[in-house]
Design a protein around this motif. Structure first.
Motif, PDB file in Angstrom:
ATOM      1  N   SER A  16     -10.584  -8.798  -0.300  1.00 17.80           N
ATOM      2  CA  SER A  16     -11.510  -8.646   0.760  1.00 17.80           C
ATOM      3  C   SER A  16     -12.324  -9.870   0.641  1.00 17.80           C
ATOM      4  N   SER A  17     -12.496 -10.466   1.642  1.00 18.96           N
ATOM      5  CA  SER A  17     -13.410 -11.590   1.604  1.00 18.96           C
ATOM      6  C   SER A  17     -14.811 -11.087   1.319  1.00 18.96           C
ATOM      7  N   LEU A  18     -15.644 -11.938   0.771  1.00 15.73           N
ATOM      8  CA  LEU A  18     -16.997 -11.504   0.464  1.00 15.73           C
ATOM      9  C   LEU A  18     -17.741 -11.157   1.740  1.00 15.73           C
ATOM     10  N   PHE A 173     -20.419  -4.849  -2.196  1.00 19.08           N
ATOM     11  CA  PHE A 173     -19.878  -4.361  -0.931  1.00 19.08           C
ATOM     12  C   PHE A 173     -19.192  -5.515  -0.215  1.00 19.08           C
ATOM     13  N   MET A 174     -17.941  -5.314   0.179  1.00 19.09           N
ATOM     14  CA  MET A 174     -17.157  -6.359   0.832  1.00 19.09           C
ATOM     15  C   MET A 174     -16.338  -5.739   1.957  1.00 19.09           C
ATOM     16  N   VAL A 175     -16.211  -6.476   3.055  1.00 15.27           N
ATOM     17  CA  VAL A 175     -15.409  -6.026   4.192  1.00 15.27           C
ATOM     18  C   VAL A 175     -14.532  -7.188   4.637  1.00 15.27           C
ATOM     19  N   THR A 193     -14.599  -2.455   0.801  1.00 15.04           N
ATOM     20  CA  THR A 193     -14.556  -2.372  -0.658  1.00 15.04           C
ATOM     21  C   THR A 193     -15.947  -2.137  -1.230  1.00 15.04           C
ATOM     22  N   VAL A 194     -16.035  -1.177  -2.145  1.00 16.47           N
ATOM     23  CA  VAL A 194     -17.270  -0.910  -2.878  1.00 16.47           C
ATOM     24  C   VAL A 194     -16.978  -1.107  -4.365  1.00 16.47           C
ATOM     25  N   VAL A 195     -17.776  -1.933  -5.022  1.00 14.94           N
ATOM     26  CA  VAL A 195     -17.580  -2.243  -6.438  1.00 14.94           C
ATOM     27  C   VAL A 195     -18.750  -1.691  -7.238  1.00 14.94           C
ATOM     28  N   GLY A 196     -18.456  -0.930  -8.275  1.00 10.49           N
ATOM     29  CA  GLY A 196     -19.494  -0.399  -9.154  1.00 10.49           C
ATOM     30  C   GLY A 196     -19.886  -1.408 -10.220  1.00 10.49           C
ATOM     31  N   ARG A 197     -20.804  -1.005 -11.070  1.00 10.36           N
ATOM     32  CA  ARG A 197     -21.249  -1.892 -12.144  1.00 10.36           C
ATOM     33  C   ARG A 197     -20.128  -2.148 -13.143  1.00 10.36           C
ATOM     34  N   LYS A 198     -20.145  -3.360 -13.685  1.00  8.64           N
ATOM     35  CA  LYS A 198     -19.154  -3.707 -14.694  1.00  8.64           C
ATOM     36  C   LYS A 198     -19.241  -2.730 -15.860  1.00  8.64           C
ATOM     37  N   ILE A 226     -11.641   1.263  -2.277  1.00 10.21           N
ATOM     38  CA  ILE A 226     -11.294   0.544  -1.047  1.00 10.21           C
ATOM     39  C   ILE A 226     -10.802   1.542  -0.009  1.00 10.21           C
ATOM     40  N   ALA A 227     -11.403   1.521   1.174  1.00  8.31           N
ATOM     41  CA  ALA A 227     -10.964   2.330   2.305  1.00  8.31           C
ATOM     42  C   ALA A 227     -10.217   1.432   3.274  1.00  8.31           C
TER      43      ALA A 227
END
Length: 309
Positions: A16-18, A173-175, A193-198, A226-227
Motif C-alpha cells: 500500500s502506498s503510504l 494507516f495506509m490506503v 492497511t492498519v498497522v499496530g505497534r511493533k 488489510i481490507a
C-alpha cells in the motif's frame, strides 16, 4: 459453495502506498529487503454466521517467494481447502497462482487458476505495465483483452515493500490502489492497511506449530490488518470489503498467525513449515541463489506433489 479470493492475500499484504498521492516507485535503496522463503499454513474454520451454509473448512496454503532484488521476484501460491456444507457435502477448492514482478516494479506477469472439484472455474493470465499515470494490462488466453487503469496503482510486491517501509517508519494507516491480475484479471482493488505497534518480542502473538528460525526473532514484526475492496464492481457509498486479512508481518516479508475474514465466515491459519532461503542484497547483485521449485500440496490422496510453474 465456498468461493476464495486469495490471489493477493499474502503477496499484497499478497501485496500500500503510504498515501495515494505517492506516485513514485520505491527505490532499491529504500525498499524492504524481502527474504526468499517457503511457508506452509494449516487453515481451519474459526467462525461462521448463521445461514452461511458452512459447517467445516480445513486445508493448507503454500506460499513461496523466490528470486532477488536484483533480478525480480516470483511468487507461487497454492491454496487448497475442503469445505463441508450443512448437509455434509464436501467441496474442494484449489487456487493456484504464480506471478513475477520486475525488480523496479515496472512490470507484472501473472497466471491464476481456480479449480472446484477438479473443474476449472476461473482463470486469468497476462501482463501489466506501469505507465506515467496508469497501468496497462494485456490479458492473454481464451479471454484475450487489453485494459487500462488510471491513477497511482501498486503491484503486489511493491505494495508489500511499502507496507513494511511504512510500518518501520511509524505509519499506522495506509490506503492504496492495487492490481495483481487475480480473479479474471479485470479487477482493481483498494487496500486499506492498519498497522499496530511493533512487537517488543517479534515472536510473540504466536499460533505457530513449529520452532521458528532464530533469524526470525531478530526481524522486527507488526500486527497488520488489510481490507480489500473491489473497485471494479461499480458500487457507490459505503462499501464492504471482499475480505480482510490479519497477520503478523516481519520486516523480511514473512507472515504468520493469519486470519482471513470473508464476512460470513473466517479462516484461521497457523504456520507449520518455514524454510528461509539465502537473501541477495543490492550490494551483491550478480550472485546466484538456488531455490527449490517443488511444493507439496495438501490432501495427498487427491492432490499430490505438483509443480506450480
Amino acid at each position: 459453495m465456498l468461493k476464495l479470493r486469495l490471489g493477493h492475500c499474502l503477496c499484497g499484504i499478497a501485496g500500500s502506498s503510504l498515501t495515494l498521492s505517492s506516485l513514485l516507485l520505491p527505490s532499491l535503496s529504500s525498499a524492504a529487503d524481502l527474504q526468499p522463503h517457503k511457508a506452509v499454513y494449516d487453515m481451519r474454520l474459526s467462525s461462521a454466521q448463521n445461514g452461511a451454509d458452512i459447517s467445516d473448512v480445513n486445508g493448507r496454503m503454500v506460499y513461496e517467494l523466490s528470486g532477488s532484488v536484483c533480478d525480480g521476484f516470483t511468487v507461487d501460491l497454492r491454496f487448497v481447502v475442503m469445505s463441508v456444507d450443512d448437509e455434509g457435502q464436501e467441496t474442494i477448492t484449489d487456487l493456484r497462482s504464480t506471478y513475477f514482478e520486475a525488480p523496479d516494479n515496472s512490470q507484472l506477469s501473472f497466471a491464476y487458476k481456480t479449480f472446484i472439484d477438479d473443474f476449472l472455474a476461473e482463470q486469468a493470465q497476462g501482463t501489466a505495465e506501469h505507465q506515467s499515470s496508469k497501468v496497462d494490462v494485456d490479458l492473454s488466453g481464451p479471454d484475450e483483452k487489453k485494459l487500462s487503469f488510471d491513477g497511482s496503482i501498486m503491484f503486489p510486491l511493491q505494495h508489500l515493500h511499502s507496507v513494511i517501509d511504512g510500518a518501520a517508519g511509524g505509519q499506522h494507516f495506509m490506503v492504496s490502489k492495487l492490481y495483481d491480475g487475480s480473479v479474471t484479471g479485470e479487477q482493481l482493488f483498494e487496500a486499506t492497511t492498519v498497522v499496530g505497534r511493533k512487537l517488543a518480542d517479534p515472536l510473540s502473538q504466536r499460533s505457530d506449530q513449529l520452532s521458528l528460525p532464530n533469524a526470525l526473532g531478530d526481524a522486527d514484526a507488526w500486527p497488520v490488518s488489510i481490507a480489500y475492496f473491489n473497485l471494479s464492481d461499480g458500487a457507490r457509498g459505503e462499501r464492504t470489503p471482499d475480505y480482510q486479512l490479519r497477520t503478523v508481518l516481519h520486516e523480511n516479508g514473512v507472515s504468520r498467525s493469519m486470519n482471513l475474514n470473508y464476512g460470513v465466515f473466517e479462516l484461521e491459519g497457523a504456520l507449520v513449515e518455514l524454510d528461509l532461503k539465502p537473501m541477495v542484497h543490492v550490494s551483491t547483485c550478480g550472485s546466484s541463489v538456488v531455490l527449490e521449485e517443488e511444493v507439496s500440496a495438501p490432501f495427498a490422496g487427491a492432490i499430490k506433489k505438483e509443480q506450480l510453474r
